[in-house]
Design a protein around this motif. Structure first.
Motif, PDB file in Angstrom:
ATOM      1  N   ALA A   2       0.764  -1.025   0.493  1.00  0.00           N
ATOM      2  CA  ALA A   2       0.106  -0.041   0.252  1.00  0.00           C
ATOM      3  C   ALA A   2       0.447   1.391   0.026  1.00  0.00           C
ATOM      4  N   GLU A   3       0.185   2.514  -1.095  1.00  0.00           N
ATOM      5  CA  GLU A   3       1.059   3.518  -0.380  1.00  0.00           C
ATOM      6  C   GLU A   3       1.378   4.198   0.460  1.00  0.00           C
ATOM      7  N   ALA A   4       1.772   4.857   1.169  1.00  0.00           N
ATOM      8  CA  ALA A   4       2.181   5.512   2.574  1.00  0.00           C
ATOM      9  C   ALA A   4       0.916   7.331   2.151  1.00  0.00           C
ATOM     10  N   ASP A   5       0.337   7.250   3.094  1.00  0.00           N
ATOM     11  CA  ASP A   5       0.256   8.538   3.308  1.00  0.00           C
ATOM     12  C   ASP A   5       0.999   9.087   3.381  1.00  0.00           C
ATOM     13  N   ARG A   6       0.010  10.547   1.949  1.00  0.00           N
ATOM     14  CA  ARG A   6       1.240  11.752   2.771  1.00  0.00           C
ATOM     15  C   ARG A   6       0.388  13.163   3.398  1.00  0.00           C
ATOM     16  N   LEU A  47      -2.822  14.437   6.300  1.00  0.00           N
ATOM     17  CA  LEU A  47      -3.228  13.474   5.702  1.00  0.00           C
ATOM     18  C   LEU A  47      -4.020  13.230   4.446  1.00  0.00           C
ATOM     19  N   GLN A  48      -3.355  13.008   2.850  1.00  0.00           N
ATOM     20  CA  GLN A  48      -4.629  12.609   2.465  1.00  0.00           C
ATOM     21  C   GLN A  48      -5.296  12.445   2.432  1.00  0.00           C
ATOM     22  N   SER A  49      -5.459  10.678   3.620  1.00  0.00           N
ATOM     23  CA  SER A  49      -6.040  10.008   3.317  1.00  0.00           C
ATOM     24  C   SER A  49      -7.730  11.015   4.114  1.00  0.00           C
TER      25      SER A  49
END
Length: 79
Positions: A2-6, A47-49
């Motif tokens: 999974a891509e890390a949260d930016r 957080l981007q999420s």
């Protein structure tokens, strides 16, 4: 994997959401936008999420506003 949260800085958040700075901070106070994370002494980011969740359904987003001086945050709360 999974891509890390930016972590997004305010300029990026404003561009992505189309909100003004004052509206963004009003929504944070109301609990209708995610609170920023402190990333340094003078810096904060989102957080981007969390921003993506808000963008998916801004009307339904709600998180409890931060505690203040004991005054109710909304008129619907009993005193």
């Amino acid at each position: 994997m999974a891509e890390a949260d930016r972590i997004l800085r305010i300029r990026t958040v404003l561009l992505r959401t189309g909100l003004s700075r004052s509206t963004l901070y009003r929504k944070i106070r109301e609990g209708s936008f995610p609170r920023p994370l402190r990333i340094s002494v003078h810096g904060a980011g989102w957080l981007q999420s969390a921003v993506d969740r808000w963008m998916a359904d801004p009307i339904a987003f709600w998180e409890p506003p931060p505690e203040s001086s004991g005054h109710p945050q909304s008129p619907s709360q009993p005193a």
